[in-house]
Scaffold this motif. Structure first.
Motif, PDB file in Angstrom:
ATOM      1  N   ARG A   1      -5.537  11.497  14.226  1.00  0.00           N
ATOM      2  CA  ARG A   1      -5.684  10.054  14.386  1.00  0.00           C
ATOM      3  C   ARG A   1      -4.341   9.342  14.469  1.00  0.00           C
ATOM      4  O   ARG A   1      -4.283   8.112  14.484  1.00  0.00           O
ATOM      5  N   GLY A   2      -3.231  10.136  14.499  1.00  0.00           N
ATOM      6  CA  GLY A   2      -1.894   9.564  14.717  1.00  0.00           C
ATOM      7  C   GLY A   2      -1.469   8.544  13.671  1.00  0.00           C
ATOM      8  O   GLY A   2      -0.672   7.664  13.944  1.00  0.00           O
ATOM      9  N   GLY A   3      -2.006   8.692  12.468  1.00  0.00           N
ATOM     10  CA  GLY A   3      -1.611   7.777  11.391  1.00  0.00           C
ATOM     11  C   GLY A   3      -2.024   6.341  11.661  1.00  0.00           C
ATOM     12  O   GLY A   3      -1.379   5.403  11.186  1.00  0.00           O
ATOM     13  N   GLU A   4      -3.111   6.172  12.436  1.00  0.00           N
ATOM     14  CA  GLU A   4      -3.549   4.834  12.853  1.00  0.00           C
ATOM     15  C   GLU A   4      -3.797   3.895  11.655  1.00  0.00           C
ATOM     16  O   GLU A   4      -3.425   2.710  11.702  1.00  0.00           O
ATOM     17  N   ASP A   5      -4.374   4.417  10.574  1.00  0.00           N
ATOM     18  CA  ASP A   5      -4.621   3.590   9.380  1.00  0.00           C
ATOM     19  C   ASP A   5      -3.315   3.044   8.808  1.00  0.00           C
ATOM     20  O   ASP A   5      -3.230   1.875   8.421  1.00  0.00           O
ATOM     21  N   ILE A   6      -2.325   3.901   8.764  1.00  0.00           N
ATOM     22  CA  ILE A   6      -1.028   3.515   8.209  1.00  0.00           C
ATOM     23  C   ILE A   6      -0.386   2.447   9.100  1.00  0.00           C
ATOM     24  O   ILE A   6       0.115   1.434   8.621  1.00  0.00           O
TER      25      ILE A   6
ATOM     26  N   LEU B   1       4.890   5.608   2.999  1.00  0.00           N
ATOM     27  CA  LEU B   1       4.275   6.927   3.147  1.00  0.00           C
ATOM     28  C   LEU B   1       5.142   7.942   2.414  1.00  0.00           C
ATOM     29  O   LEU B   1       6.323   8.117   2.728  1.00  0.00           O
ATOM     30  N   LEU B   2       4.555   8.576   1.418  1.00  0.00           N
ATOM     31  CA  LEU B   2       5.260   9.587   0.628  1.00  0.00           C
ATOM     32  C   LEU B   2       5.039  10.968   1.225  1.00  0.00           C
ATOM     33  O   LEU B   2       3.909  11.337   1.541  1.00  0.00           O
TER      34      LEU B   2
ATOM     35  N   THR C   1       0.837  -1.205   0.000  1.00  0.00           N
ATOM     36  CA  THR C   1       0.000   0.000   0.000  1.00  0.00           C
ATOM     37  C   THR C   1       0.871   1.254   0.000  1.00  0.00           C
ATOM     38  O   THR C   1       1.909   1.294   0.672  1.00  0.00           O
ATOM     39  N   VAL C   2       0.432   2.244  -0.770  1.00  0.00           N
ATOM     40  CA  VAL C   2       1.144   3.523  -0.807  1.00  0.00           C
ATOM     41  C   VAL C   2       0.228   4.631  -0.292  1.00  0.00           C
ATOM     42  O   VAL C   2      -0.865   4.835  -0.815  1.00  0.00           O
ATOM     43  N   PHE C   3       0.689   5.322   0.754  1.00  0.00           N
ATOM     44  CA  PHE C   3       0.003   6.504   1.268  1.00  0.00           C
ATOM     45  C   PHE C   3       0.788   7.743   0.837  1.00  0.00           C
ATOM     46  O   PHE C   3       1.997   7.668   0.596  1.00  0.00           O
ATOM     47  N   LEU C   4       0.127   8.871   0.776  1.00  0.00           N
ATOM     48  CA  LEU C   4       0.801  10.116   0.393  1.00  0.00           C
ATOM     49  C   LEU C   4       0.183  11.287   1.131  1.00  0.00           C
ATOM     50  O   LEU C   4      -1.033  11.356   1.269  1.00  0.00           O
ATOM     51  N   GLU C   5       1.049  12.177   1.640  1.00  0.00           N
ATOM     52  CA  GLU C   5       0.528  13.418   2.230  1.00  0.00           C
ATOM     53  C   GLU C   5       1.157  14.573   1.467  1.00  0.00           C
ATOM     54  O   GLU C   5       2.332  14.523   1.116  1.00  0.00           O
TER      55      GLU C   5
ATOM     56  N   GLU D   1      -2.114  -0.990   8.867  1.00  0.00           N
ATOM     57  CA  GLU D   1      -1.765  -1.627   7.588  1.00  0.00           C
ATOM     58  C   GLU D   1      -0.322  -2.151   7.626  1.00  0.00           C
ATOM     59  O   GLU D   1      -0.041  -3.251   7.142  1.00  0.00           O
ATOM     60  N   ALA D   2       0.576  -1.360   8.226  1.00  0.00           N
ATOM     61  CA  ALA D   2       1.998  -1.724   8.235  1.00  0.00           C
ATOM     62  C   ALA D   2       2.273  -2.935   9.130  1.00  0.00           C
ATOM     63  O   ALA D   2       3.333  -3.552   9.051  1.00  0.00           O
ATOM     64  N   LYS D   3       1.317  -3.267   9.981  1.00  0.00           N
ATOM     65  CA  LYS D   3       1.469  -4.421  10.868  1.00  0.00           C
ATOM     66  C   LYS D   3       1.370  -5.726  10.066  1.00  0.00           C
ATOM     67  O   LYS D   3       1.964  -6.743  10.443  1.00  0.00           O
TER      68      LYS D   3
END
Lengths: 290, 290
Positions: free
Chosen positions: A77-82, A93-94, A40-44, A85-87
């Motif tokens: 939310r402290g990046g809880e979704d990321i 994360l870009l 999965t790729v996240f981006l902010e 998923e990373a678990k």
């Protein structure tokens, strides 16, 4: 479905923090390889602006969808979704520039490691070295960096920190890099002329011998590292009249200049020699014998 | 034969200064596109080491030959070959890190612009931001950077500049990044334990209240940004016993630490809390009220 990679076989997953750099195609070859491989790729994109960067271009390049996260996701939310998923998968994360220039991301990294999620950083270009590189000033003479923020007249809070940092740096002969605040979400940003005005105002309010006035030597930088980079070097009054085009912006007020740095400013940006000479005398008077 | 590009049609040629970054595949996507398009690619690898970087890998990637230039080409002959070529064709010069960290290259850029050769910089990752990014310390609290050089016992010259820079930074509560000299041509380099020893020796010679001794908090960084990055944080005496593996190396001696920075050092690198606490007291006593 998870790909069977070496990492998965080890039972470990990686959370990659990957820098997008400062220009449209600033991602490194290594980053590209990782982005094609992870689950999965996240981006902010809220901590800074990358001129001409387009999400579809990147999605096409990677042949995959990217999940955009905002300030709320990361800070409230402290990046809880990321983290969740990373678990169970490899995640990237870009972020603009080189990762961890914004403090938000280091908090996420610490939390990941606490949860036994391994992390790795893929570096990219940052305005901090690029600003010096692009205008021919020596990065070894960089003093403390400071951000000039967008004024909040309603709050009535008018910080003078940028001026104080400049003064401290100049006392040691060092260059000062000012980053100009951008609020990527609301599209607000501080322009170079406005930032110069704010610096002059701070100088007046402190009321000591003036450092920032019409004759101060200033380097104004817009869109550093992009094909439309624009850099001007000259007196503050000259720079106030220049139209720099769209953000991001930064400013450098040089300290003691080496002859080669002076040559760079005059040859590359047509900076007037008398402005440099005037500034040289001024810096001498500010220098502290340490 | 020259390719008919937009630039050639305009009658202008470009000399690109392109950063290779700090790891094997640190080149950006934009750099890659340019390198495939230009007429000639030069490369210098004497100003720093990029771990695992291989010339054939890059040549295969680009599908073309690269011309390697050495110190003599650039410093004694002033890059004359590059400049002559850039007068009639599009040329790229590849350098480790972000371009213009080494002063040699800015001289070449100034000379190019004097000869009406247009120049552009393609930025990449640099140890300067990556070192902070990788260890969780804030780049906004970076003070002046300094290089610790390989001792020359025959010359009898034992500089104390690195110690003086550290002291000045600490008086302002700032972090100090030390780059450790590498002579890529002869394969000589300064190790982290040796650099720490040199810093202790400088401290003793200056003879003031000690800053650098067994209890000083130090972050040692090896091969930052590569898959084999190794970072350790602890007291100077602990770090002297660590085998960091191959270069390049750098060191950070932190100034005033934010609680999140302390958490980064303890969580990410198992730094002992008592080392941090001891250092916190020491820094307080060095801080100048400015």
């Amino acid at each position: 479905m998870l790909k069977i990679s070496r990492l998965v076989l080890n039972g470990d997953h990686l959370l990659y923090f990957i820098g997008l750099g400062i220009s449209e195609k600033g991602l490194s070859i290594e980053a590209l390889e990782i982005l094609r491989r992870v689950d999965t790729v996240f981006l902010e994109l809220y901590t800074s602006i990358i001129p001409d960067f387009k999400l579809d271009w990147l999605e096409n390049m990677l042949g995959r969808k990217i999940r955009v996260v905002d300030r709320e996701d990361l800070e409230e939310r402290g990046g809880e979704d990321i983290l969740r998923e990373a678990k169970v998968a490899d995640v990237a994360l870009l972020t603009p520039g080189d990762p961890f220039i914004a403090t938000t991301h280091i908090v996420l990294r610490i939390e990941a490691e606490r949860r036994n999620i391994k992390t790795r950083i893929i570096h990219s270009s940052s305005i901090i070295t690029a600003a010096f590189s692009s205008c021919g000033l020596q990065v070894y003479k960089m003093g403390r960096i400071v951000t000039i923020t967008i004024p909040e007249p309603k709050v009535g809070y008018r910080p003078i920190t940028p001026y104080l940092v400049l003064k401290e740096n100049l006392e040691r002969g060092l260059h000062t890099l000012f980053l100009l605040e951008i609020r990527a979400e609301s599209g607000e940003f501080l322009t170079i002329p406005k930032a110069l005005e704010l610096l002059e105002d701070m100088d007046r309010r402190v009321g000591e011998e003036s450092i920032v006035d019409d004759n101060t030597l200033v380097v104004g930088l817009a869109r550093v590292g992009t094909p439309n980079e624009y850099i001007a070097a000259g007196s503050l009054s000259e720079l106030k009249d220049i139209e720099f085009g769209p953000p991001p912006y930064s400013l450098i007020i040089p300290g003691v200049l080496h002859p080669i740095e002076e040559e760079a400013l005059t040859t590359l940006f047509d900076c007037k020699l008398e402005v440099i000479e005037g500034w040289r005398e001024r810096v001498k008077s500010v220098l502290k014998n340490t």
